[in-house]
Design a protein around this motif. Structure first.
Motif, PDB file in Angstrom:
ATOM      1  N   SER A 122       0.805  -1.302   0.029  1.00 38.56           N
ATOM      2  CA  SER A 122      -0.100  -0.066   0.053  1.00 38.56           C
ATOM      3  C   SER A 122       0.909   1.316  -0.079  1.00 38.56           C
ATOM      4  O   SER A 122       0.578   2.278  -0.631  1.00 38.56           O
ATOM      5  CB  SER A 122      -0.812  -0.014   0.972  1.00 38.56           C
ATOM      6  N   ASN A 123       1.907   1.221   0.590  1.00 40.49           N
ATOM      7  CA  ASN A 123       3.218   2.370   0.651  1.00 40.49           C
ATOM      8  C   ASN A 123       3.042   2.922  -0.849  1.00 40.49           C
ATOM      9  O   ASN A 123       2.990   4.145  -1.197  1.00 40.49           O
ATOM     10  CB  ASN A 123       4.460   1.946   1.085  1.00 40.49           C
ATOM     11  N   VAL A 126      -0.261   4.687  -2.049  1.00 37.36           N
ATOM     12  CA  VAL A 126      -0.246   5.892  -1.726  1.00 37.36           C
ATOM     13  C   VAL A 126       0.637   6.891  -2.251  1.00 37.36           C
ATOM     14  O   VAL A 126       0.140   7.823  -2.937  1.00 37.36           O
ATOM     15  CB  VAL A 126       0.091   5.990  -0.078  1.00 37.36           C
ATOM     16  N   GLN A 144      -7.962   8.463   2.529  1.00 44.45           N
ATOM     17  CA  GLN A 144      -8.302   7.859   3.604  1.00 44.45           C
ATOM     18  C   GLN A 144      -7.420   8.073   4.945  1.00 44.45           C
ATOM     19  O   GLN A 144      -7.790   8.095   6.102  1.00 44.45           O
ATOM     20  CB  GLN A 144      -9.020   6.730   3.408  1.00 44.45           C
ATOM     21  N   TYR A 145      -6.154   8.285   4.659  1.00 38.38           N
ATOM     22  CA  TYR A 145      -5.201   7.936   5.798  1.00 38.38           C
ATOM     23  C   TYR A 145      -4.960   9.218   6.333  1.00 38.38           C
ATOM     24  O   TYR A 145      -4.401   9.416   7.346  1.00 38.38           O
ATOM     25  CB  TYR A 145      -3.909   7.693   4.974  1.00 38.38           C
ATOM     26  N   PHE A 219       5.986   4.990   6.351  1.00 33.39           N
ATOM     27  CA  PHE A 219       4.887   5.595   6.184  1.00 33.39           C
ATOM     28  C   PHE A 219       3.885   5.521   7.357  1.00 33.39           C
ATOM     29  O   PHE A 219       3.955   4.370   8.090  1.00 33.39           O
ATOM     30  CB  PHE A 219       4.074   5.151   4.969  1.00 33.39           C
TER      31      PHE A 219
ATOM     32  N   PHE B  56      10.288   5.661  11.687  1.00 37.04           N
ATOM     33  CA  PHE B  56       9.873   4.860  10.680  1.00 37.04           C
ATOM     34  C   PHE B  56      10.237   3.240  11.031  1.00 37.04           C
ATOM     35  O   PHE B  56      10.158   2.477  10.312  1.00 37.04           O
ATOM     36  CB  PHE B  56      10.035   4.891   9.262  1.00 37.04           C
ATOM     37  N   ALA B  87       7.815   0.935   9.206  1.00 38.00           N
ATOM     38  CA  ALA B  87       6.510   1.376   9.231  1.00 38.00           C
ATOM     39  C   ALA B  87       6.055   1.517   7.724  1.00 38.00           C
ATOM     40  O   ALA B  87       6.594   2.258   7.004  1.00 38.00           O
ATOM     41  CB  ALA B  87       6.269   2.710   9.861  1.00 38.00           C
ATOM     42  N   VAL B  88       4.938   0.761   7.467  1.00 37.48           N
ATOM     43  CA  VAL B  88       4.567   0.671   6.105  1.00 37.48           C
ATOM     44  C   VAL B  88       2.986   1.121   6.118  1.00 37.48           C
ATOM     45  O   VAL B  88       2.344   0.746   7.260  1.00 37.48           O
ATOM     46  CB  VAL B  88       4.613  -0.318   5.074  1.00 37.48           C
ATOM     47  N   ALA B  89       2.210   1.608   4.978  1.00 38.61           N
ATOM     48  CA  ALA B  89       1.101   1.682   4.967  1.00 38.61           C
ATOM     49  C   ALA B  89       0.479   0.295   5.108  1.00 38.61           C
ATOM     50  O   ALA B  89       0.792  -0.558   4.399  1.00 38.61           O
ATOM     51  CB  ALA B  89       0.428   2.527   3.843  1.00 38.61           C
ATOM     52  N   GLY B  90      -0.754   0.200   5.754  1.00 36.08           N
ATOM     53  CA  GLY B  90      -1.685  -1.160   6.038  1.00 36.08           C
ATOM     54  C   GLY B  90      -2.510  -1.150   4.660  1.00 36.08           C
ATOM     55  O   GLY B  90      -2.835  -0.067   4.193  1.00 36.08           O
TER      56      GLY B  90
END
Lengths: 316, 92
Positions: A122-123, A126, A144-145, A219, B56, B87-90
């Protein structure tokens, strides 16, 4: 009330059901908030509808507008349903390692999909959506984030519904993705019943998803405020699948895989409460039904086979 | 017995490509010092100059995020499992 002017108007008001078989004792009880009972079958309907209505109020959306959103599925499906009803065009930027059902549903609702590479998960979606938004001034990215309306949907809907149905709630457990559910619910609970423990369950994917080129590309959703959480657990695919199957076998609830991850964290809390001899009413979120994930292989064969099948997929 | 530490792809340049390494220490900070002695440069990637976890980087002891259990002061013991992840976007 069970009569509504339209599908969108039927949002929320979802059932809270007890788990008589999985609850460890009569004093430590688990409760499932069935968010699959929303218009398109997931908790994301709350965020999607609230974000669209906020953008309409602000005048950012008019009939014919194009909406752009990075999403691995559920938010896109919700947005696509509403967009079609209201005459908006929708473009979703979606990682290519998401289930085929999610793509088919998006296409059925008339959304256009731009695929982002599987590596980076998803990174990448985005980052790609942010680039596209910069190139197209006239496209509206609801995002949404970072959109406060996402958390607001849960502050105004999910949390008050839970507190009204179960005033004795002691713990709230939900999934951590955009963080909207946890942030919005926690804010409401801290104002109205400050003792409630708020716990995040975060899906841990295969290595592909964490394939950043450097740490500074990491992120954290703009909505995230760590002070609104009491603890945060990482749950891998083995535990998530095991609990997803337990939920359907023991309680009859057929849920998606991210719900299994949340249940795993909830059961961990339940064990601690039993060991401490305390009474607890633990509410957790059922994000969606299992239908969209049948093709992943999570529901068939041994746990080892199912877990291997999920490697490299964005299963939550 | 020692403490098992899972290393993400992006940090394996420091561990000779190994996915899992072992270390010891009474706290996460001590464990990271021990790991850095064996795998030079690792600490710099995890901990900032101010002595805090990098923004991160997420570290979990037995699957629990250490930022909610005392961060670098989190106690660890033999047999614990530590996971380090960027840390990454879910998925959403």
């Amino acid at each position: 009330m069970a009569r509504f002017a339209s599908l969108v108007d039927s949002l929320g008001g979802t059932p809270l059901v007890g788990l008589p078989s999985l609850s460890p004792t009569a004093d430590v009880r688990l409760w499932a908030k069935l968010e699959d009972h929303n218009p398109t079958g997931s908790i994301k309907d709350r965020a999607a509808i609230t974000m669209i209505e906020a953008a309409e109020k602000e005048g950012r959306l008019q009939p014919g507008s194009t909406i752009l959103e990075p999403t691995s599925g559920n938010t896109g499906i919700s947005l696509a349903m509403v967009a079609r009803q209201r005459g908006y065009r929708l473009i979703c930027v979606m990682p290519e390692n998401t289930s085929i059902e999610r793509r088919q549903l998006l296409e059925m609702y008339g959304a256009q999909i731009i695929s982002s590479p599987a590596a980076g998960g998803s990174n990448q979606a985005v980052a790609m959506a942010k680039e596209l938004a910069a190139e197209h001034d006239d496209w509206v990215m609801l995002y949404q984030y970072g959109n406060p309306a996402n958390a607001q949907a849960h502050y105004e809907g999910t949390a008050p519904e839970i507190l009204a149905d179960l005033p004795s709630i002691t713990h709230f457990v939900a999934g951590l993705g955009t963080t909207g559910t946890l942030m919005g619910c926690s804010r409401y609970f801290r104002e109205h019943k400050p003792g409630i423990q708020v716990i995040a369950a975060e899906p841990r994917y295969g290595e592909l998803v964490y394939g950043l080129r450097n740490i500074d590309e990491g992120f954290i959703p703009e909505l995230y405020d760590a002070s609104l959480l009491d603890s945060r657990f990482s749950v891998g695919p083995d535990d998530a699948i095991h609990r997803t199957r337990q939920l359907v076998e023991r309680e009859g609830i057929f849920a998606g895989i991210s719900t299994g991850a949340i249940l795993h964290a909830a059961l961990g809390i339940a064990d601690k409460e039993v060991a401490a001899g305390r009474k607890a009413d633990i509410v957790f979120i059922v994000c969606d039904g299992g239908w969209k994930y049948l093709s992943t292989g999570a529901y068939a064969g041994t746990l080892e086979e199912a877990s291997a099948a999920l490697e490299g997929q964005l299963w939550a | 017995m020692a403490i098992q530490v899972r290393i993400p792809t992006i940090l394996r340049t420091h561990t000779g490509g190994n996915k899992t390494v072992e270390g010891s220490g009474a706290t996460l900070a001590a464990l990271i010092d021990d790991l850095d002695a064996q795998h030079s440069g690792l600490k710099n990637r995890l901990v900032t100059e101010e002595g805090k976890l990098h923004r991160f980087v997420n570290v979990y002891v037995n699957d629990e995020d250490v930022r909610f259990t005392g961060a670098l002061d989190t106690q660890v013991k033999d047999g614990d499992s530590v996971t380090i992840l960027p840390a990454v976007a879910g998925g959403c």
